[in-house]
Design a protein around this motif. Structure first.
Motif, PDB file in Angstrom:
ATOM      1  N   TYR A   7      -5.937   5.503  -0.067  1.00 10.56           N
ATOM      2  CA  TYR A   7      -3.909   4.517  -0.860  1.00 10.56           C
ATOM      3  C   TYR A   7      -4.289   3.210  -1.932  1.00 10.56           C
ATOM      4  N   LEU A  34      -0.004  -0.346   6.286  1.00 11.88           N
ATOM      5  CA  LEU A  34      -0.112   1.723   6.093  1.00 11.88           C
ATOM      6  C   LEU A  34       1.465   1.839   6.916  1.00 11.88           C
ATOM      7  N   PHE A  64       1.073  -0.983   0.171  1.00 12.35           N
ATOM      8  CA  PHE A  64       0.146  -0.284  -0.211  1.00 12.35           C
ATOM      9  C   PHE A  64       1.065   1.252   0.063  1.00 12.35           C
ATOM     10  N   GLN A  65       0.696   1.634  -1.083  1.00 10.92           N
ATOM     11  CA  GLN A  65       0.831   3.620  -1.387  1.00 10.92           C
ATOM     12  C   GLN A  65       0.266   4.805  -0.711  1.00 10.92           C
ATOM     13  N   PRO A  66       0.714   5.786   0.252  1.00 17.20           N
ATOM     14  CA  PRO A  66      -0.688   6.952   0.234  1.00 17.20           C
ATOM     15  C   PRO A  66      -0.363   7.648  -0.233  1.00 17.20           C
ATOM     16  N   GLN A 109       1.441  11.133  -4.994  1.00 13.82           N
ATOM     17  CA  GLN A 109       1.304  10.610  -4.301  1.00 13.82           C
ATOM     18  C   GLN A 109       3.487  10.500  -4.856  1.00 13.82           C
TER      19      GLN A 109
END
Length: 238
Positions: free
Chosen positions: A17, A223, A3-5, A211
């Motif tokens: 995310y 997260l 997961f990337q915010p 991002q």
């Protein structure tokens, strides 16, 4: 899934995310997707959606209104309504709100049937899903695609973002994209941010969502915290 915010610079908070597929040994999405055979695309696409929703239901803080961004392969969707059944079932089973799901056209995939893609977007919107074009400005995601389909959001590709603080040409291109998006009521997100200078120029251009590694690197089934140049960190897990 890793997961990337996605950071909302206007509100000063995490907006959502993106769920990114990973191999068992940590291989990236490109490596994994390159091993998926054409006849496996549909099953793989459905499994990724279900897994992303399952993990998000476990990881997302209950008090946060966060979006879950899922990549999908248009050429793997044979019939939009039928292909959404697994998504509906997963959202119901894991108690995840459908309105929190965003679908991105998978990176670097050519749209072989524009009418089919339009049907997908129409069907997804009917059910309240947010739609997005990934890697806008590179590969197959260009102005022609935007003219034919007006998604809710476009993600400006990192090839345009990289070094924008020292490139008048890139700044002009982004300014044009932002102007077009504003006229079409489309939200703009800049991806691949790696420096404070890139962030500052893009924010000044009117972009609100971001991002990239400057905020956080993807973390496997976690997260990650959002940081700015590895200094100030915002803990966003429950």
């Amino acid at each position: 899934m890793a997961f990337q915010p996605i950071y909302d610079a206007v509100q000063g908070r995490v907006w959502g995310y993106e769920a990114l597929v990973r191999g068992l040994d940590g291989e990236g999405a490109h490596s994994v997707l390159s091993r998926v055979k054409p006849e496996q695309k549909y099953v793989f696409d459905q499994a990724c959606r279900t897994k992303a929703i399952e993990l998000a239901s476990q990881l997302f803080p209950d008090a946060e209104e966060l979006k879950l961004s899922i990549n999908f392969m248009p050429n793997a969707v044979y019939e939009p309504a039928a292909c959404l059944r697994a998504t509906f079932l997963a959202a119901k089973r894991f108690g995840f709100p459908q309105s929190a799901i965003m679908f991105e056209f998978t990176e670097d995939e050519e749209v072989s049937d524009p009418a089919h893609l339009q049907n997908i977007i129409t069907e997804y919107r009917k059910h309240g899903f947010v739609t997005a074009i990934d890697d806008f400005g590179a590969g197959y995601a260009g102005l022609g695609l935007l003219a034919d389909f007006q998604p809710d959001l476009i993600k400006i590709d990192m090839k345009i973002v990289r070094g924008i603080d020292t490139s008048l040409a890139r700044q002009a291109v982004v300014s044009g994209i932002v102007g077009i998006a504003r006229a079409l009521d489309i939200t703009v997100l800049a991806e691949g941010i790696e420096t404070e200078e890139e962030f500052a120029v893009l924010k000044a251009a009117g972009i609100g969502l971001f991002q990239g590694y400057w905020f956080a690197r993807p973390e496997f089934e976690m997260l990650p915290q959002v940081s700015f140049s590895n200094q100030t960190a915002l803990r966003l897990t429950a």
